[in-house]
Enzyme design. Structure first.
Site, PDB file in Angstrom:
ATOM      1  N   ASN A   9      42.022  41.527  49.215  1.00 41.90           N
ATOM      2  CA  ASN A   9      41.046  40.495  48.857  1.00 41.90           C
ATOM      3  C   ASN A   9      41.451  39.954  47.482  1.00 41.90           C
ATOM      4  O   ASN A   9      41.209  40.603  46.466  1.00 41.90           O
ATOM      5  CB  ASN A   9      39.634  41.094  48.820  1.00 41.90           C
ATOM      6  N   LYS A  11      40.232  37.543  45.948  1.00 38.54           N
ATOM      7  CA  LYS A  11      39.108  36.922  45.227  1.00 38.54           C
ATOM      8  C   LYS A  11      39.559  35.553  44.694  1.00 38.54           C
ATOM      9  O   LYS A  11      40.340  34.890  45.363  1.00 38.54           O
ATOM     10  CB  LYS A  11      38.601  37.867  44.126  1.00 38.54           C
ATOM     11  N   HIS A  91      30.360  40.278  50.949  1.00 37.43           N
ATOM     12  CA  HIS A  91      30.929  40.946  49.770  1.00 37.43           C
ATOM     13  C   HIS A  91      29.855  41.034  48.682  1.00 37.43           C
ATOM     14  O   HIS A  91      29.077  40.098  48.489  1.00 37.43           O
ATOM     15  CB  HIS A  91      32.158  40.189  49.257  1.00 37.43           C
ATOM     16  N   GLU A  93      29.981  40.705  45.579  1.00 39.38           N
ATOM     17  CA  GLU A  93      30.007  39.638  44.562  1.00 39.38           C
ATOM     18  C   GLU A  93      29.202  38.434  45.040  1.00 39.38           C
ATOM     19  O   GLU A  93      28.498  37.795  44.265  1.00 39.38           O
ATOM     20  CB  GLU A  93      31.465  39.268  44.231  1.00 39.38           C
ATOM     21  N   GLU A 163      31.954  49.410  50.120  1.00 38.91           N
ATOM     22  CA  GLU A 163      32.409  49.166  48.749  1.00 38.91           C
ATOM     23  C   GLU A 163      31.259  49.484  47.791  1.00 38.91           C
ATOM     24  O   GLU A 163      30.375  48.638  47.574  1.00 38.91           O
ATOM     25  CB  GLU A 163      32.820  47.708  48.562  1.00 38.91           C
ATOM     26  N   GLY A 169      36.330  47.105  40.652  1.00 40.92           N
ATOM     27  CA  GLY A 169      36.871  46.597  39.387  1.00 40.92           C
ATOM     28  C   GLY A 169      36.662  47.522  38.199  1.00 40.92           C
ATOM     29  O   GLY A 169      36.903  47.133  37.061  1.00 40.92           O
ATOM     30  N   SER A 208      38.323  49.900  43.462  1.00 42.88           N
ATOM     31  CA  SER A 208      39.358  50.509  42.617  1.00 42.88           C
ATOM     32  C   SER A 208      40.385  51.322  43.403  1.00 42.88           C
ATOM     33  O   SER A 208      40.806  52.402  42.983  1.00 42.88           O
ATOM     34  CB  SER A 208      38.730  51.348  41.506  1.00 42.88           C
TER      35      SER A 208
HETATM   36  P1  13P Z   1      38.957  46.243  43.211  1.00 41.49           P
HETATM   37  O1  13P Z   1      39.986  46.872  44.122  1.00 41.49           O
HETATM   38  O2  13P Z   1      39.549  45.330  42.194  1.00 41.49           O
HETATM   39  O3  13P Z   1      38.048  47.295  42.640  1.00 41.49           O
HETATM   40  O4  13P Z   1      38.047  45.297  44.129  1.00 41.49           O
HETATM   41  C1  13P Z   1      37.501  45.819  45.297  1.00 41.49           C
HETATM   42  C2  13P Z   1      36.916  44.718  46.087  1.00 41.49           C
HETATM   43  O5  13P Z   1      35.883  44.177  45.732  1.00 41.49           O
HETATM   44  C3  13P Z   1      37.640  44.279  47.295  1.00 41.49           C
HETATM   45  O6  13P Z   1      36.849  43.476  48.093  1.00 41.49           O
END
Ligand code: 13P
Length: 246
Positions: A9, A11, A91, A93, A163, A169, A208
């Site tokens: 992903n 982003k 997601h 976010e 997640e 992150g 992560s």
């Molecule tokens: P990270 O791997 O940067 O922690 O992000 C995870 C994520 O949100 C994947 O969709």
């Protein structure tokens, strides 16, 4: 179970120049099924850069209608039309920043399936929810609300991505124990909601994931793949994750 599914992903990251370099350097082997979710504007460029290699491209978000007066949105039908075979919905976010509800996520799931796409549905709890002992009830509620559709006649695949929001992150993934427990719990919820179909739904872990922890994560029961953010942006670290079972 099929091969583990490893999903990048990206982003809101990447560039035209960078993606060409990424696919040139990516070391694709047979250990995993790979999917890349670039920003929507780069989907076509990713597809051309991939050529005939075994790597699918998907979209990070879609809208709930096929077409209409929805300025700035992209429908699942359009994404499928240009060669995106996977859609990511729910997601955290988007749940947090765009205030997306379980009901909206459910509509996005239905719409993506109708358009003929495979769908990754994200669930996960906040740190507060985990610390107050509500992680399982939060995840179970998300799953039950979003999966309240008839999946028996669906040709395409629905995948769940767990997640934990506090791990995204942060540089620190959930512990193997936490992952094992939550994935076993999710499997049980899936069996309850979907009956025997629930046994075959792949459950990904995200938060992560790195080249260093991916092999251990993928070996846990009911971890059928990984959803990778930061570590999927560089071809070398994503290649190591794709080949973690080497
Ligand atoms: P990270 O791997 O940067 O922690 O992000 C995870 C994520 O949100 C994947 O969709």
């Amino acid at each position: 179970m099929p091969k583990p599914l490893i999903v990048a992903n990206w982003k809101m990251n990447g560039s035209l120049e960078g993606l060409k370099d990424f696919f040139e350097k990516l070391d694709l082997r047979e250990y995993a099924e790979a999917v890349v979710l670039p920003p929507a504007v780069y989907i076509r460029d990713c597809i051309s850069a991939i050529g005939n290699r075994a790597l699918a491209v998907g979209i990070q978000n879609i809208w709930t209608e096929d077409a209409g007066a929805f300025t700035g949105e992209i429908s699942a039908k359009m994404a499928r039309d240009i060669g995106a075979y996977w859609a990511l919905v729910g997601h955290s976010e988007r749940r947090q920043l765009q205030k997306e509800s379980d009901e909206l996520v459910k509509q996005k799931l239905e719409c993506s399936l109708k358009a003929g796409m495979n769908v990754i549905v994200c669930v996960g709890e906040t740190l507060e929810e985990r610390l107050s002992g509500q992680a399982e009830s939060v995840v179970s509620k998300q799953l039950k609300k979003v999966l309240a559709i008839d999946l028996t006649k669906i040709q395409n695949e629905v995948v769940i991505a767990y997640e934990p929001i506090w791990a995204i992150g942060s540089g620190e993934s959930a512990t193997l124990e936490e992952v094992k427990e939550m994935h076993a719990f999710i499997r049980n919820v899936l069996l309850g909601v979907l009956g025997t179909l629930g046994a075959n739904v792949r459950i990904l872990y995200g938060g992560s994931v790195t080249a260093e922890n991916s092999a251990d994560l993928i070996k846990q029961d009911h971890v059928n793949g990984l959803l990778v953010g930061g570590a999927s942006l560089k071809a070398d670290s994503f290649s190591l994750i794709l080949n973690a079972l080497d």
